[in-house]
Design a protein around this motif. Structure first.
Motif, mmCIF file in Angstrom:
data_model
loop_
_atom_site.group_PDB
_atom_site.id
_atom_site.type_symbol
_atom_site.label_atom_id
_atom_site.label_comp_id
_atom_site.label_asym_id
_atom_site.label_seq_id
_atom_site.Cartn_x
_atom_site.Cartn_y
_atom_site.Cartn_z
ATOM 1 N N GLU A 55 0.423 -1.623 -0.106
ATOM 2 C CA GLU A 55 -0.043 -0.312 0.414
ATOM 3 C C GLU A 55 1.393 1.399 -0.514
ATOM 4 N N LYS A 56 2.092 1.370 0.679
ATOM 5 C CA LYS A 56 2.856 2.501 0.705
ATOM 6 C C LYS A 56 3.628 2.651 -0.693
ATOM 7 N N ALA A 57 4.451 1.381 -1.728
ATOM 8 C CA ALA A 57 4.909 1.097 -2.249
ATOM 9 C C ALA A 57 5.121 2.316 -3.494
ATOM 10 N N LYS A 58 6.194 2.930 -3.611
ATOM 11 C CA LYS A 58 5.849 3.516 -4.683
ATOM 12 C C LYS A 58 7.001 2.871 -5.514
ATOM 13 N N ALA A 59 6.380 3.764 -6.633
ATOM 14 C CA ALA A 59 7.033 3.554 -8.764
ATOM 15 C C ALA A 59 9.342 3.436 -8.274
ATOM 16 N N GLY A 60 10.037 2.008 -8.254
ATOM 17 C CA GLY A 60 11.101 2.431 -8.194
ATOM 18 C C GLY A 60 11.668 1.801 -7.096
ATOM 19 N N ASP A 61 10.604 0.821 -5.472
ATOM 20 C CA ASP A 61 10.792 0.761 -4.705
ATOM 21 C C ASP A 61 11.315 -0.816 -4.958
ATOM 22 N N ALA A 90 1.399 -7.783 -3.502
ATOM 23 C CA ALA A 90 1.195 -8.052 -4.702
ATOM 24 C C ALA A 90 -0.925 -7.355 -3.943
ATOM 25 N N THR A 91 -1.319 -8.218 -3.017
ATOM 26 C CA THR A 91 -2.940 -7.296 -2.789
ATOM 27 C C THR A 91 -2.454 -6.126 -2.246
ATOM 28 N N GLY A 92 -1.669 -5.516 -0.943
ATOM 29 C CA GLY A 92 -1.592 -4.008 -1.186
ATOM 30 C C GLY A 92 -1.165 -3.313 -2.427
ATOM 31 N N LEU A 93 -1.008 -3.973 -3.335
ATOM 32 C CA LEU A 93 -0.414 -3.211 -4.939
ATOM 33 C C LEU A 93 -1.860 -3.107 -5.639
ATOM 34 N N LYS A 94 -2.463 -3.895 -5.044
ATOM 35 C CA LYS A 94 -4.590 -3.784 -6.040
ATOM 36 C C LYS A 94 -3.851 -4.884 -7.198
ATOM 37 N N VAL A 95 -2.760 -5.801 -7.343
ATOM 38 C CA VAL A 95 -2.575 -6.953 -7.926
ATOM 39 C C VAL A 95 -3.553 -8.504 -8.106
ATOM 40 N N LEU A 118 10.559 -14.457 -13.253
ATOM 41 C CA LEU A 118 10.019 -12.826 -13.406
ATOM 42 C C LEU A 118 8.757 -13.106 -13.402
ATOM 43 N N ASN A 119 7.959 -12.968 -12.798
ATOM 44 C CA ASN A 119 5.887 -12.374 -12.930
ATOM 45 C C ASN A 119 6.143 -11.512 -13.398
ATOM 46 N N LEU A 120 5.166 -11.059 -13.862
ATOM 47 C CA LEU A 120 5.059 -9.345 -14.235
ATOM 48 C C LEU A 120 3.133 -9.560 -13.879
ATOM 49 N N HIS A 121 3.160 -8.418 -12.347
ATOM 50 C CA HIS A 121 1.298 -8.311 -12.717
ATOM 51 C C HIS A 121 0.970 -7.254 -12.449
ATOM 52 N N ASN A 122 -0.095 -7.008 -12.866
ATOM 53 C CA ASN A 122 -1.036 -5.837 -13.076
ATOM 54 C C ASN A 122 -1.271 -5.176 -11.956
#
Length: 142
Positions: free
Chosen positions: A20-26, A46-51, A63-67
């Motif tokens: 939830e607190k993560a920023k781009a580049g973290d 991932a849940t905090g990033l709304k994946v 590597l896996n990418l998740h939106n």
């Protein structure tokens, strides 16, 4: 900072708070023995990033990418033999991009991790219970 949790859900919730607190580049570098809870923490981030899709450890794909709110770059470098393998994946382009990177087994590639990464060490203590986890969070190069 040191955190202690006695339930798997607490470890996951801690990950959600990070996401939830993560920023781009973290960059979150996860270290711990097999079964320590690296993937549980990754799922929480991932849940905090709304994946909203299922997140599993990319042990064989690396590597896996998740939106989500931001792209989650989820690495598992357990099977990495050398840094060239990471370069072939485009590691630097990915971690210096606009997403959030979570790297399981990051200690295997610590030489190429940027200095601003957040290192998270997860330890078990079976004398304190099967689900007990001690999580140490350190900013900067390990």
């Amino acid at each position: 900072m040191i955190y202690e949790f006695n339930l798997e859900q607490e470890t996951r919730q801690f990950g959600e708070e990070l996401g939830e607190k993560a920023k781009a580049g973290d960059i979150y570098c996860l270290v711990g023995d097999l079964g320590a809870g690296k993937t549980i923490l990754s799922k929480g981030i991932a849940t905090g990033l709304k994946v909203f899709e299922e997140v599993s450890s990319p042990t064989f794909t690396i590597l896996n990418l998740h939106n989500g709110r931001l792209v989650l770059n989820h690495f598992d470098v357990y099977r990495i033999e050398n840094q060239t393998d990471m370069e072939d994946l485009g590691f630097n382009d990915i971690i210096y991009g606009d997403g959030v990177s979570v790297i399981e087994w990051a200690d295997k590639i610590k030489e190429i991790i940027p200095a601003h990464a957040i290192w998270i060490t997860i330890e078990r203590d079976l004398e304190k219970g099967e689900a007990y986890r001690k999580i140490t969070v350190e900013e900067g190069r390990k």
